[in-house]
Design a protein around this motif. Structure first.
Motif: not given
Length: 298
Positions: A260-279
């Motif tokens: 399967f293939e994620l769309t550009a919109a899918d990838l952007a939505r996942i990118d936007a989840l970044d908190t910038g906080v190391r776990s």
């Protein structure tokens, strides 16, 4: 059987993009898990001296019946074995435990900025091993941009790989950009955010990426699991990823990410989840002199 796409490293060696990790895998389960992963179709196994399961990884590879050149073996030198000659001995220990003569990718596990002179000497030891043909590629792990710059300025061979914490909640954009600028492959550890829910890593308020509603929506739209969506996100963005599991069902699920293939919109939505906080652990703080971890002999 599905063939995993390969990434070309900066020295011409090719590496399967999707690997199988064994971090926190109990040695008693590791050989079986590796054998299962190889039967499933994985051809890249990632371990480390500090995981204390290199011997069992080697046993799993032997049980698979695959020829040595069919499996890409990656392992890491721990910080207490840093130094030009000590790192040579670290290779000897790892190769003996794995039961191999050549290691496909040998990397330094931590930058250790508090003792960076040793890190430089350790990397020079890797360069010697590369020149001698005892390793096919060398690299680093957990190196931030400033660590990478300092290393490249003091050595001759640009690392082929930098293995760093990358998942939807912590993208490490600056580190990935620095890697790309130098032709270094970014390899994601904790690629499905396992660090956000492993017991013993931080407080109880951590959110699991597997329960994230955005990832859940995307996975439902594609008829896939959240883990599969996250792994597909890594692969489509050009990273190497090394998911870990000892459960045969999960091992198969994590491998089934090529239909399967994620769309550009899918990838952007996942990118936007970044908190910038190391776990995971902060690579700036490790001091092997204060909390020594001794890697046993083979």
């Amino acid at each position: 059987m599905t063939t995993v796409p390969s990434l070309a490293l900066n020295n011409g060696v090719t590496m399967p993009q999707l690997g199988f990790g064994v971090f926190q895998a109990d040695p008693s389960e590791t050989a079986r898990a590796v054998e299962t992963a190889l039967a499933t179709g994985y051809r890249h196994i990632d371990t480390a001296a500090a995981y204390f399961n290199e011997r069992e990884v080697g046993e799993g590879i032997r049980r698979s019946g695959l020829d040595r050149d069919q499996v890409f073996v990656e392992t890491k030198v721990w910080a207490t074995d840093y130094g030009h000659h000590r790192t040579r001995h670290a290779f000897d220990k790892a190769a003996a435990k794995l039961g191999v003569e050549t290691i496909d990718l040998l990397i330094l596990h931590q930058p250790v900025p508090l003792r960076f002179d040793r890190t430089i000497e350790a990397y020079k030891g890797l360069e010697d091993l590369l020149e001698a043909g005892e390793v096919r590629a060398i690299g680093v792990s957990n190196f931030m941009p400033e660590h990478l710059e300092r290393l490249i300025a003091s050595t001759d061979v640009v690392p082929a790989v930098n293995q760093i914490e990358v998942h939807p909640y912590f993208r490490q954009t600056a580190a990935q950009q620095a890697n790309a600028e130098h032709g270094v492959v970014s390899q994601a550890w904790s690629p499905i955010g396992g660090i956000t829910f492993y017991p013993g890593w931080g407080g109880d308020d951590r959110r699991s990426t597997l329960q994230d509603p955005v990832i859940g929506e995307i996975s439902k739209a594609h008829g896939r699991t959240p883990a599969q969506v996250m792994l597909r996100w890594h692969l489509q963005q050009g990273r190497s990823a090394i998911p870990k599991s000892t459960d045969p069902g999960r091992i198969a699920e994590n491998f089934d990410v090529f239909g399967f293939e994620l769309t550009a919109a899918d990838l952007a939505r996942i990118d936007a989840l970044d908190t910038g906080v190391r776990s995971g652990p902060d690579p700036e703080t490790l001091d092997p002199d204060r909390s020594p971890l001794v890697i046993p002999e083979a």
